[in-house]
Design a protein around this motif. Structure first.
Motif, PDB file in Angstrom:
ATOM      1  N   SER A 148       9.146 -59.337  86.339  1.00 26.21           N
ATOM      2  CA  SER A 148      10.305 -58.467  86.102  1.00 26.21           C
ATOM      3  C   SER A 148      10.752 -57.754  87.371  1.00 26.21           C
ATOM      4  CB  SER A 148       9.992 -57.450  85.004  1.00 26.21           C
ATOM      5  OG  SER A 148       9.784 -58.098  83.776  1.00 26.21           O
ATOM      6  N   VAL A 149       9.813 -57.361  88.202  1.00 34.40           N
ATOM      7  CA  VAL A 149      10.174 -56.712  89.470  1.00 34.40           C
ATOM      8  C   VAL A 149      10.846 -57.712  90.410  1.00 34.40           C
ATOM      9  CG1 VAL A 149       9.232 -55.632  91.551  1.00 34.40           C
ATOM     10  CG2 VAL A 149       8.498 -54.840  89.313  1.00 34.40           C
ATOM     11  N   ILE A 150      10.310 -58.917  90.486  1.00 33.60           N
ATOM     12  CA  ILE A 150      10.921 -59.941  91.343  1.00 33.60           C
ATOM     13  C   ILE A 150      12.318 -60.295  90.843  1.00 33.60           C
ATOM     14  CG2 ILE A 150      10.745 -62.366  92.039  1.00 33.60           C
ATOM     15  CD1 ILE A 150       7.684 -61.916  92.165  1.00 33.60           C
ATOM     16  N   ALA A 151      12.492 -60.388  89.531  1.00 35.17           N
ATOM     17  CA  ALA A 151      13.808 -60.720  88.969  1.00 35.17           C
ATOM     18  C   ALA A 151      14.805 -59.573  89.121  1.00 35.17           C
ATOM     19  CB  ALA A 151      13.665 -61.092  87.498  1.00 35.17           C
ATOM     20  N   PHE A 152      14.324 -58.342  89.269  1.00 34.02           N
ATOM     21  CA  PHE A 152      15.211 -57.187  89.430  1.00 34.02           C
ATOM     22  C   PHE A 152      15.817 -57.130  90.830  1.00 34.02           C
ATOM     23  CE2 PHE A 152      15.803 -52.616  90.462  1.00 34.02           C
ATOM     24  CZ  PHE A 152      16.766 -52.311  89.506  1.00 34.02           C
ATOM     25  N   ILE A 153      15.166 -57.706  91.816  1.00 33.80           N
ATOM     26  CA  ILE A 153      15.615 -57.599  93.205  1.00 33.80           C
ATOM     27  C   ILE A 153      17.053 -58.090  93.405  1.00 33.80           C
ATOM     28  CG2 ILE A 153      15.181 -58.415  95.564  1.00 33.80           C
ATOM     29  CD1 ILE A 153      12.167 -58.227  94.891  1.00 33.80           C
ATOM     30  N   PRO A 154      17.452 -59.278  92.904  1.00 35.60           N
ATOM     31  CA  PRO A 154      18.856 -59.682  93.090  1.00 35.60           C
ATOM     32  C   PRO A 154      19.860 -58.740  92.413  1.00 35.60           C
ATOM     33  CG  PRO A 154      17.542 -61.539  92.347  1.00 35.60           C
ATOM     34  CD  PRO A 154      16.671 -60.338  92.281  1.00 35.60           C
ATOM     35  N   PHE A 155      19.486 -58.202  91.256  1.00 29.27           N
ATOM     36  CA  PHE A 155      20.363 -57.253  90.578  1.00 29.27           C
ATOM     37  C   PHE A 155      20.502 -55.976  91.402  1.00 29.27           C
ATOM     38  CE2 PHE A 155      19.042 -59.975  87.115  1.00 29.27           C
ATOM     39  CZ  PHE A 155      20.201 -60.115  86.357  1.00 29.27           C
ATOM     40  N   ALA A 156      19.388 -55.493  91.949  1.00 28.12           N
ATOM     41  CA  ALA A 156      19.420 -54.280  92.764  1.00 28.12           C
ATOM     42  C   ALA A 156      20.260 -54.483  94.016  1.00 28.12           C
ATOM     43  CB  ALA A 156      17.996 -53.871  93.144  1.00 28.12           C
ATOM     44  N   ALA A 159       6.960 -68.620  83.032  1.00 23.32           N
ATOM     45  CA  ALA A 159       5.807 -67.826  82.625  1.00 23.32           C
ATOM     46  C   ALA A 159       4.764 -67.819  83.726  1.00 23.32           C
ATOM     47  CB  ALA A 159       5.206 -68.385  81.348  1.00 23.32           C
ATOM     48  N   LEU A 160       4.069 -66.719  83.794  1.00 22.61           N
ATOM     49  CA  LEU A 160       2.921 -66.571  84.675  1.00 22.61           C
ATOM     50  C   LEU A 160       1.819 -66.021  83.783  1.00 22.61           C
ATOM     51  CD1 LEU A 160       1.857 -66.694  87.606  1.00 22.61           C
ATOM     52  CD2 LEU A 160       2.635 -64.352  87.871  1.00 22.61           C
ATOM     53  N   GLY A 161       0.836 -66.827  83.454  1.00 25.44           N
ATOM     54  CA  GLY A 161      -0.134 -66.429  82.437  1.00 25.44           C
ATOM     55  C   GLY A 161       0.595 -66.356  81.099  1.00 25.44           C
ATOM     56  N   ASN A 162       0.470 -65.231  80.438  1.00 29.51           N
ATOM     57  CA  ASN A 162       1.218 -64.996  79.196  1.00 29.51           C
ATOM     58  C   ASN A 162       2.380 -64.033  79.415  1.00 29.51           C
ATOM     59  OD1 ASN A 162      -0.377 -66.686  77.665  1.00 29.51           O
ATOM     60  ND2 ASN A 162      -1.796 -65.057  77.086  1.00 29.51           N
ATOM     61  N   GLY A 163       2.715 -63.750  80.661  1.00 33.18           N
ATOM     62  CA  GLY A 163       3.794 -62.816  80.974  1.00 33.18           C
ATOM     63  C   GLY A 163       5.106 -63.535  81.226  1.00 33.18           C
ATOM     64  N   ARG A 164       6.177 -62.883  80.807  1.00 33.27           N
ATOM     65  CA  ARG A 164       7.518 -63.427  81.005  1.00 33.27           C
ATOM     66  C   ARG A 164       8.437 -62.326  81.513  1.00 33.27           C
ATOM     67  NH1 ARG A 164       4.956 -66.670  78.201  1.00 33.27           N
ATOM     68  NH2 ARG A 164       5.489 -68.701  77.433  1.00 33.27           N
ATOM     69  N   ILE A 165       9.543 -62.741  82.130  1.00 35.29           N
ATOM     70  CA  ILE A 165      10.516 -61.780  82.652  1.00 35.29           C
ATOM     71  C   ILE A 165      11.163 -61.033  81.486  1.00 35.29           C
ATOM     72  CG2 ILE A 165      12.629 -61.488  84.005  1.00 35.29           C
ATOM     73  CD1 ILE A 165      11.967 -64.180  85.353  1.00 35.29           C
ATOM     74  N   ASN A 166      11.328 -59.732  81.649  1.00 36.93           N
ATOM     75  CA  ASN A 166      11.979 -58.916  80.630  1.00 36.93           C
ATOM     76  C   ASN A 166      13.374 -58.550  81.139  1.00 36.93           C
ATOM     77  OD1 ASN A 166      12.781 -57.063  78.732  1.00 36.93           O
ATOM     78  ND2 ASN A 166      10.829 -55.975  78.697  1.00 36.93           N
ATOM     79  N   PHE A 167      14.377 -59.363  80.810  1.00 36.80           N
ATOM     80  CA  PHE A 167      15.741 -59.104  81.258  1.00 36.80           C
ATOM     81  C   PHE A 167      16.371 -57.934  80.517  1.00 36.80           C
ATOM     82  CE2 PHE A 167      15.322 -63.436  82.931  1.00 36.80           C
ATOM     83  CZ  PHE A 167      15.798 -63.232  84.212  1.00 36.80           C
ATOM     84  N   ALA A 168      15.855 -57.581  79.354  1.00 39.43           N
ATOM     85  CA  ALA A 168      16.346 -56.388  78.657  1.00 39.43           C
ATOM     86  C   ALA A 168      15.994 -55.139  79.465  1.00 39.43           C
ATOM     87  CB  ALA A 168      15.758 -56.309  77.254  1.00 39.43           C
ATOM     88  N   LEU A 169      14.811 -55.124  80.027  1.00 34.77           N
ATOM     89  CA  LEU A 169      14.400 -54.014  80.892  1.00 34.77           C
ATOM     90  C   LEU A 169      15.258 -53.958  82.149  1.00 34.77           C
ATOM     91  CD1 LEU A 169      12.410 -51.752  81.712  1.00 34.77           C
ATOM     92  CD2 LEU A 169      10.911 -53.528  82.591  1.00 34.77           C
ATOM     93  N   PHE A 175      18.700 -48.658  74.411  1.00 34.87           N
ATOM     94  CA  PHE A 175      18.338 -48.860  73.008  1.00 34.87           C
ATOM     95  C   PHE A 175      18.817 -50.219  72.513  1.00 34.87           C
ATOM     96  CE2 PHE A 175      19.596 -48.676  68.532  1.00 34.87           C
ATOM     97  CZ  PHE A 175      18.359 -48.475  67.949  1.00 34.87           C
ATOM     98  N   LEU A 176      20.081 -50.559  72.790  1.00 37.83           N
ATOM     99  CA  LEU A 176      20.615 -51.841  72.328  1.00 37.83           C
ATOM    100  C   LEU A 176      19.897 -53.024  72.972  1.00 37.83           C
ATOM    101  CD1 LEU A 176      24.464 -51.259  72.053  1.00 37.83           C
ATOM    102  CD2 LEU A 176      22.769 -51.414  70.237  1.00 37.83           C
ATOM    103  N   ALA A 177      19.599 -52.916  74.268  1.00 38.39           N
ATOM    104  CA  ALA A 177      18.875 -53.995  74.949  1.00 38.39           C
ATOM    105  C   ALA A 177      17.487 -54.170  74.341  1.00 38.39           C
ATOM    106  CB  ALA A 177      18.771 -53.701  76.442  1.00 38.39           C
ATOM    107  N   GLY A 178      16.815 -53.072  74.041  1.00 35.34           N
ATOM    108  CA  GLY A 178      15.501 -53.154  73.408  1.00 35.34           C
ATOM    109  C   GLY A 178      15.564 -53.750  72.024  1.00 35.34           C
TER     110      GLY A 178
END
Length: 187
Positions: free
Chosen positions: A148-156, A32-42, A62-65
């Motif tokens: 979420s942007v930082i976590a997306f980089i390895p996937f991209a 967590a950073l503040g109250n934010g968390r990574i959104n792996f569904a996104l 839709f299913l991920a959401g």
């Protein structure tokens, strides 16, 4: 001769979904950073939308959401709606965008991550799970967006690899190699 493997999409999407589900349930609550968390569904819906798109991308969004909504205390259906709209918009222009254009794909993902995070947390303010607009924007939306942007980089990077196949399993480029016997430009 090209062999069409119709189950490759299903297997690839299944493995990606399983990885993102495990990361969403096990890793995201603990980072967590503040109250934010990574959104792996996104992240999952964006990878599918940017590589396959179309109905498959929208359905996976839709299913991920829905899975995200069921694993959190937020209103059920909100993230499903946001990821369905986001997946539709990301996947409507061209297929396998992540393969050749990683920079513009990252920018498109970042825009969608910011908007999805903002609308989701504004809805949390409306239903009373956030205390103020400052809490929504500074403590929830911006950290969720950043993580979420930082976590997306390895996937991209993984799905833009240069071996010729992405999540969809199709050959990129559409042009045969130079000197190939099927290239009519070399006749």
């Amino acid at each position: 001769m090209q062999v069409k493997d119709t189950n490759k999409n299903k297997r690839s999407i299944g493995w990606l979904a399983l990885a993102c589900l495990v990361l969403q349930l096990a890793v995201a609550p603990n980072l967590a950073l503040g109250n934010g968390r990574i959104n792996f569904a996104l992240i999952f819906s964006a990878v599918v939308a940017l590589t396959i798109g179309g109905r498959t991308g929208v359905f996976c969004g839709f299913l991920a959401g829905l899975v995200f909504d069921l694993s959190t205390t937020g209103p059920i259906g909100l993230m499903a709606l946001l990821l369905t709209i986001s997946s539709f918009q990301m996947g409507m222009e061209c297929r396998n965008r992540l393969a050749g254009e990683i920079g513009p794909s990252m920018i498109l993902y970042a825009i969608h991550a910011l908007l999805v995070s903002l609308f989701y947390h504004l809805a949390m303010l409306i239903v009373g799970q956030a205390s103020s607009i400052f809490d929504v924007i500074v403590q929830r939306t911006l950290p969720t967006f950043l993580l979420s942007v930082i976590a997306f980089i390895p996937f991209a990077i993984f799905y833009s690899r240069g071996d010729g196949t992405g999540l969809s399993g199709r050959q990129r480029g559409g042009r045969p190699k130079k000197g190939s016997r099927y290239n009519i430009g070399n006749i």
